[in-house]
Motif scaffolding. Structure first.
Motif, short mmCIF file in Angstrom:
data_model
loop_
_atom_site.label_atom_id
_atom_site.label_comp_id
_atom_site.label_asym_id
_atom_site.label_seq_id
_atom_site.Cartn_x
_atom_site.Cartn_y
_atom_site.Cartn_z
N LYS A 1 -3.24 13.33 -5.81
CA LYS A 1 -4.05 14.49 -6.20
C LYS A 1 -4.82 15.07 -5.02
O LYS A 1 -5.62 15.99 -5.20
N ASP A 2 -4.63 14.51 -3.81
CA ASP A 2 -5.39 14.91 -2.63
C ASP A 2 -6.89 14.75 -2.87
O ASP A 2 -7.70 15.55 -2.39
N ASP A 3 -7.26 13.71 -3.58
CA ASP A 3 -8.66 13.40 -3.89
C ASP A 3 -9.19 12.40 -2.86
O ASP A 3 -9.16 11.18 -3.08
N ALA A 4 -9.65 12.92 -1.74
CA ALA A 4 -10.11 12.08 -0.62
C ALA A 4 -11.28 11.19 -1.03
O ALA A 4 -11.34 10.02 -0.63
N GLU A 5 -12.19 11.72 -1.79
CA GLU A 5 -13.39 10.95 -2.16
C GLU A 5 -13.05 9.70 -2.97
O GLU A 5 -13.52 8.61 -2.67
N THR A 6 -12.19 9.85 -3.97
CA THR A 6 -11.81 8.70 -4.78
C THR A 6 -10.99 7.72 -3.97
O THR A 6 -11.22 6.51 -4.03
N ALA A 7 -10.02 8.20 -3.20
CA ALA A 7 -9.19 7.31 -2.39
C ALA A 7 -10.05 6.51 -1.41
O ALA A 7 -9.86 5.31 -1.23
N TYR A 8 -11.02 7.17 -0.80
CA TYR A 8 -11.92 6.53 0.17
C TYR A 8 -12.81 5.48 -0.49
O TYR A 8 -13.17 4.49 0.12
N SER A 9 -13.13 5.66 -1.76
CA SER A 9 -14.03 4.74 -2.46
C SER A 9 -13.45 3.34 -2.58
O SER A 9 -14.19 2.38 -2.77
N PHE A 10 -12.14 3.18 -2.44
CA PHE A 10 -11.50 1.88 -2.55
C PHE A 10 -11.44 1.13 -1.22
O PHE A 10 -11.02 -0.02 -1.17
N ALA A 11 -11.84 1.78 -0.14
CA ALA A 11 -11.76 1.18 1.20
C ALA A 11 -12.87 0.15 1.40
O ALA A 11 -14.01 0.35 0.99
N ALA A 12 -12.51 -0.94 2.08
CA ALA A 12 -13.47 -2.00 2.40
C ALA A 12 -14.44 -1.51 3.48
O ALA A 12 -14.14 -0.55 4.22
N PRO A 13 -15.58 -2.16 3.60
CA PRO A 13 -16.56 -1.75 4.61
C PRO A 13 -16.01 -1.69 6.04
O PRO A 13 -16.38 -0.79 6.80
N GLY A 14 -15.12 -2.58 6.40
CA GLY A 14 -14.54 -2.55 7.74
C GLY A 14 -13.72 -1.29 7.99
O GLY A 14 -13.75 -0.73 9.09
N ILE A 15 -13.00 -0.85 6.98
CA ILE A 15 -12.22 0.39 7.09
C ILE A 15 -13.17 1.58 7.17
O ILE A 15 -12.99 2.49 7.99
N LYS A 16 -14.22 1.55 6.36
CA LYS A 16 -15.20 2.64 6.39
C LYS A 16 -15.95 2.68 7.72
O LYS A 16 -16.36 3.76 8.15
N ALA A 17 -16.11 1.54 8.38
CA ALA A 17 -16.75 1.53 9.70
C ALA A 17 -15.85 2.22 10.74
O ALA A 17 -16.34 2.92 11.61
N MET A 18 -14.52 2.04 10.61
CA MET A 18 -13.59 2.69 11.53
C MET A 18 -13.44 4.18 11.22
O MET A 18 -13.19 4.98 12.12
#
Length: 142
Positions: free
Chosen positions: A43-60
């Motif tokens: 659905k090109d829903d970046a916000e929802t897709a990003y919400s499943f990322a672990a803290p290490g991925i979010k740090a990168m």
């Protein structure tokens, strides 16, 4: 006295309730999370897709748009799969680390295997800590 019996009845009912008697299976929980992330990508829903990322991925990738751009560029089969099915799953250390094999048919007709690594967070939730994709959908095991 009535209050005591009401509490006793509620406690007894919850003790014998099948839902409360077993904890959620981490394999099922994390499989659903992967499916929800794939649906968000579709659905090109970046916000929802990003919400499943672990803290290490979010740090990168500290911004959902950077994360989404990286996935589009480097993980096209995961970003927009044609079809996908779950292969093998493996739980390590009583669910602290979960691996899922996802067999993907890309929109371009090529087959891929994606290995998802999911980690349990300190609060008990699960987040996707990484995905390795390889050409060819033959199950190699994990």
């Amino acid at each position: 006295m009535r209050a005591f019996f009401a509490v006793l009845i509620l406690c007894t009912a919850s003790f014998f309730s099948p839902v409360s008697a077993r904890a959620e299976d981490p394999i099922d929980t994390t499989r659903t999370m992967i499916e929800d992330q794939i649906k968000a990508f579709l659905k090109d829903d970046a916000e929802t897709a990003y919400s499943f990322a672990a803290p290490g991925i979010k740090a990168m990738y500290p911004d959902k748009n950077l994360f989404f751009a990286m996935v589009k560029k480097s993980y096209e089969p995961v970003y927009h799969p044609g079809n996908y099915a779950f292969g093998r799953s493996r739980s390590i250390d009583d669910g602290a680390l979960i691996y899922h094999e996802v067999l993907i048919s890309g929109r371009d007709g090529k087959d891929w295997t994606a290995i998802y690594q999911i980690t349990r967070q300190p609060d008990g939730s699960y987040r996707i800590n990484g995905v390795q994709i390889m050409p060819d959908a033959d199950s190699k095991g994990i």
